[in-house]
Design a protein around this motif. Structure first.
Motif, PDB file in Angstrom:
ATOM      1  N   ASP A 103       0.883  -1.163  -0.149  1.00  0.00           N
ATOM      2  CA  ASP A 103      -0.100   0.196   0.077  1.00  0.00           C
ATOM      3  C   ASP A 103       0.810   1.267  -0.082  1.00  0.00           C
ATOM      4  O   ASP A 103       1.570   1.356   0.830  1.00  0.00           O
ATOM      5  CB  ASP A 103      -0.945   0.136   1.237  1.00  0.00           C
ATOM      6  CG  ASP A 103      -2.159  -0.892   1.214  1.00  0.00           C
ATOM      7  OD1 ASP A 103      -2.496  -1.067  -0.034  1.00  0.00           O
ATOM      8  OD2 ASP A 103      -2.647  -1.346   2.120  1.00  0.00           O
ATOM      9  N   TRP A 105      -0.820   4.326  -0.256  1.00  0.00           N
ATOM     10  CA  TRP A 105      -1.767   5.637  -0.212  1.00  0.00           C
ATOM     11  C   TRP A 105      -1.317   6.442   0.944  1.00  0.00           C
ATOM     12  O   TRP A 105      -1.657   7.905   0.871  1.00  0.00           O
ATOM     13  CB  TRP A 105      -3.142   5.355  -0.202  1.00  0.00           C
ATOM     14  CG  TRP A 105      -3.577   4.025   0.754  1.00  0.00           C
ATOM     15  CD1 TRP A 105      -3.789   2.845   0.600  1.00  0.00           C
ATOM     16  CD2 TRP A 105      -3.871   4.309   2.332  1.00  0.00           C
ATOM     17  NE1 TRP A 105      -3.975   2.147   1.708  1.00  0.00           N
ATOM     18  CE2 TRP A 105      -4.080   3.005   2.700  1.00  0.00           C
ATOM     19  CE3 TRP A 105      -3.854   5.490   3.091  1.00  0.00           C
ATOM     20  CZ2 TRP A 105      -4.456   3.121   4.331  1.00  0.00           C
ATOM     21  CZ3 TRP A 105      -4.200   5.477   4.272  1.00  0.00           C
ATOM     22  CH2 TRP A 105      -4.433   4.154   4.811  1.00  0.00           C
ATOM     23  N   ARG A 107       1.357   8.434   2.365  1.00  0.00           N
ATOM     24  CA  ARG A 107       2.865   8.925   1.758  1.00  0.00           C
ATOM     25  C   ARG A 107       3.673   9.304   2.869  1.00  0.00           C
ATOM     26  O   ARG A 107       3.760  10.271   3.579  1.00  0.00           O
ATOM     27  CB  ARG A 107       2.321  10.170   0.970  1.00  0.00           C
ATOM     28  CG  ARG A 107       1.372   9.898   0.030  1.00  0.00           C
ATOM     29  CD  ARG A 107       1.777   9.474  -1.233  1.00  0.00           C
ATOM     30  NE  ARG A 107       2.886  10.347  -2.036  1.00  0.00           N
ATOM     31  CZ  ARG A 107       3.665   9.900  -2.925  1.00  0.00           C
ATOM     32  NH1 ARG A 107       3.253   8.421  -3.219  1.00  0.00           N
ATOM     33  NH2 ARG A 107       4.400  10.377  -3.574  1.00  0.00           N
ATOM     34  N   ARG A 177      -6.960   7.582   2.525  1.00  0.00           N
ATOM     35  CA  ARG A 177      -7.076   6.681   1.559  1.00  0.00           C
ATOM     36  C   ARG A 177      -8.627   7.071   0.797  1.00  0.00           C
ATOM     37  O   ARG A 177      -8.592   7.304  -0.420  1.00  0.00           O
ATOM     38  CB  ARG A 177      -7.398   5.195   1.835  1.00  0.00           C
ATOM     39  CG  ARG A 177      -7.410   4.451   1.020  1.00  0.00           C
ATOM     40  CD  ARG A 177      -7.679   2.782   1.225  1.00  0.00           C
ATOM     41  NE  ARG A 177      -8.951   2.834   1.944  1.00  0.00           N
ATOM     42  CZ  ARG A 177      -9.345   1.527   2.559  1.00  0.00           C
ATOM     43  NH1 ARG A 177      -8.372   0.594   2.778  1.00  0.00           N
ATOM     44  NH2 ARG A 177     -10.497   1.281   2.905  1.00  0.00           N
TER      45      ARG A 177
END
Ligand code: FO1
Length: 330
Positions: A103, A105, A107, A177
């Motif tokens: 994942d 998403w 950051r 997300r």
């Protein structure tokens, strides 16, 4: 003679076993306010109790967004537009993780990762979050004492409406997300009932001259702190010394999803809604100049309204707001 500081004469700290000012804080709004506060009071007299219910494990690392946002901002190292993360950050590692299908998403910046690596390793070695936070803030030269609200795990869970069913999301899943898009049905703080306040939290509230509630999200930033057993009661006992800054200006949030949470939970998205929520433990609420016309409604909730410029466009405005907030309960 006591040393002087830009905020006026230094008070004698030794007489007070704990910091004289306690601030309850979430993320970006709180960090900007605190940056102003430390311009008008000696930073070493400030103790910040920080929300940890947004904390999450990503790629095996313990990430504490609000603790880090406050730390980086007080160190003057925060990303200027985002408010969270570090200035001049790059994202090569998180992008490289994408190769493995991980994942990406959330950051995590390349430099920010060092904080999460260090914290995770220290926690694994047996340190408490309070201890690691003291180590991290010291390394950044941050003078105020930062305390996580608890060393125990508390996690915000957001129940959303998917149309034909409800789903429970983790805070960062809903906020980052899904960009706060799914309509909110309920908010819970998993683990709060069993959590203990971190060492020093209740003592600091008891001993504080003034307790400031930063302009943070009332539901998911201040809410979890209040949900830690003992904290709300400690504030109620000091109600005449508790002053809050409304994070809602003219019916809108400056940053973040407060409006997406307050409305569905039956709280008016306005400084009046904030006043009603805070009235049981808070005596004074700083509202924005744009909301001056609502001061009587705020007063009717039992909180004393004080009007000021609350949109913190730079550190100078934040410092003036901090000064106003302290004066409001002087
Ligand atoms: N917020 C975002 O909107 N997108 C991100 O990718 C993101 C990453 C991130 C990494 C570290 C960190 O400390 C904070 C980060 N945030 C990100 C902000 C975070 O979601 C919020 O600051 C809080 O949880 C709300 O106060």
């Amino acid at each position: 003679e006591a040393p002087r500081s830009p905020g006026g004469p230094r008070r004698v700290i030794a007489r007070y076993p704990h910091a004289m000012l306690v601030a309850l804080a979430g993320g970006v709004g709180a960090a900007r306010f605190l940056r102003g506060l430390v311009r008008v009071v000696p930073p070493a007299e400030v103790c910040v109790v920080v929300n940890t219910a947004d904390d999450e494990t990503f790629h095996g690392l313990t990430v504490c967004p609000d603790l880090d946002t406050v730390t980086y901002t007080l160190a003057g190292a925060e990303h200027p537009e985002q408010g969270w993360g570090l200035d001049g950050e790059s994202f090569r590692t998180i992008e490289a993780l994408g190769r493995y299908g991980a994942d990406t998403w959330f950051r995590l910046g390349d430099l920010d990762l060092a904080t999460h690596l260090f914290r995770t390793e220290r926690l694994r070695a047996g340190a408490t979050l309070t201890e690691v936070t003291a180590e991290i803030t010291a390394a950044w030269g941050v003078e105020p004492r930062l305390l996580p609200m608890s060393d125990d795990r508390v996690a915000t869970r957001i129940t959303v409406d998917r149309g034909d069913h409800h789903e429970v999301l983790r805070m960062q899943e809903w906020f980052v997300r899904e960009r706060s898009a799914p309509p909110v049905v309920a908010v819970e703080f998993d683990g709060a009932d069993r959590a203990r306040p971190a060492p020093g939290v209740l003592e600091a509230i008891d001993a504080a001259e003034t307790i400031l509630v930063c302009p943070s999200n009332p539901i998911i930033s201040i809410g979890p702190i209040l949900a830690v057993p003992g904290v709300r009661e400690a504030l109620e006992a000091r109600r005449d010394r508790v002053v809050a800054v409304s994070p809602i200006i003219a019916g809108a949030t400056v940053k973040g999803p407060a409006d997406r949470l307050m409305g569905p939970l039956g709280i008016d998205v306005s400084c009046v809604g904030v006043a009603r929520t805070y009235a049981p433990f808070c005596s004074t609420l700083v509202i924005d100049e744009r909301d001056a016309g609502r001061a009587a409604e705020v007063a009717a909730t039992g909180i004393r309204p004080v009007v000021a410029e609350t949109l913190m466009t730079d550190a100078r405005v934040a410092a003036a707001l901090a000064r106003h907030t302290l004066d409001a309960v002087a």
